[in-house]
Design an enzyme around this catalytic site. Structure first.
Site, PDB file in Angstrom:
ATOM      1  N   HIS A  36     -10.402   5.365  -3.102  1.00  0.00           N
ATOM      2  CA  HIS A  36     -11.413   4.613  -4.349  1.00  0.00           C
ATOM      3  C   HIS A  36     -11.463   6.169  -5.287  1.00  0.00           C
ATOM      4  O   HIS A  36     -11.276   7.171  -5.054  1.00  0.00           O
ATOM      5  CB  HIS A  36     -12.479   4.553  -3.510  1.00  0.00           C
ATOM      6  CG  HIS A  36     -12.483   3.513  -2.246  1.00  0.00           C
ATOM      7  ND1 HIS A  36     -12.901   2.425  -2.770  1.00  0.00           N
ATOM      8  CD2 HIS A  36     -12.197   3.608  -1.126  1.00  0.00           C
ATOM      9  CE1 HIS A  36     -12.660   1.548  -1.302  1.00  0.00           C
ATOM     10  NE2 HIS A  36     -12.092   2.436  -0.444  1.00  0.00           N
ATOM     11  N   HIS A  57      -7.476   1.297  -5.379  1.00  0.00           N
ATOM     12  CA  HIS A  57      -7.554  -0.186  -5.064  1.00  0.00           C
ATOM     13  C   HIS A  57      -7.562  -0.985  -6.438  1.00  0.00           C
ATOM     14  O   HIS A  57      -7.802  -0.316  -7.400  1.00  0.00           O
ATOM     15  CB  HIS A  57      -8.686  -0.757  -4.467  1.00  0.00           C
ATOM     16  CG  HIS A  57      -9.719  -0.300  -4.901  1.00  0.00           C
ATOM     17  ND1 HIS A  57     -10.445  -1.065  -5.969  1.00  0.00           N
ATOM     18  CD2 HIS A  57     -10.703   0.656  -4.761  1.00  0.00           C
ATOM     19  CE1 HIS A  57     -11.631  -0.457  -6.267  1.00  0.00           C
ATOM     20  NE2 HIS A  57     -11.825   0.590  -5.556  1.00  0.00           N
TER      21      HIS A  57
END
Length: 193
Positions: free
Chosen positions: A153, A10
């Site tokens: 992540h 992200h």
């Protein structure tokens, strides 16, 4: 049959910018730089032939997935296995404070080159993160699409990628890794970026 996966982290959040650990319990949106990074990532992935994007349920990953999906009008599917690792007591703490408060564990966490049972108090182990990510990728193997974007992540990606001999390296925001499956898993080193 071959399946290709573009695994990406992200964009930046306020906690990333401040050097605070988010983990699974801190669910922040992208900051202004993170929005720009996600738009750049969308352009970078535009010509990869993505057919769908699977995303962690956490806001920062899902927001990045939506920005990547928008120009190509791609569907987004939530896959809980792609979420960030649980870092227990360290979530919300500054990196320097974690190193000072847990010096021995800090050394182990960053020196180990395997997905071990090392964990922060109250958190998930590196091995548990890796196995959770593999379960998610195994689920995506059953998808009808063959070229898949994957929003996740840093922590979960880092320990998943150890299985392919990558790392353990810091994974900057919106980094992309190309993996493919053709009977076995492979990391395309030439496409890491």
């Amino acid at each position: 049959m071959r399946k290709d996966f573009y695994l990406f982290r992200h964009g930046e959040t306020a906690y990333n910018a401040a050097g605070r650990w988010q983990g699974r319990s801190v669910d922040l949106p992208l900051d202004s730089l993170g929005l720009e990074q996600a738009a750049s990532l969308a352009a970078k992935l535009q010509d990869r032939g993505l057919e769908v994007i699977y995303s962690s349920p956490l806001r920062r990953a899902l927001q990045t997935a939506k920005i990547v999906a928008a120009p190509q009008n791609l569907a987004i599917r939530i896959l809980p296995e792609l979420t960030e690792g649980a870092f227990g007591v360290c979530e919300g703490m500054l990196t320097g404070d974690i190193a000072a408060q847990y010096p021995a564990l800090w050394q182990r966490w960053y020196k180990e080159t395997t997905a071990s049972d090392t964990r922060w108090p109250g958190g998930e182990s590196k091995f548990e993160m890796q196995q959770r990510m593999f379960k998610g990728f195994e689920k995506m193997l059953t998808a009808p699409e063959n070229i898949i974007g994957v929003a996740s992540h840093s922590g979960s990606m880092r320990y998943f990628l150890l299985a392919f001999g990558y790392g353990p390296h810091k994974i900057p925001n919106t980094s992309v890794f190309h993996l493919f499956y053709n009977g076995s898993w492979h990391l395309d080193d030439s496409a890491v970026g």
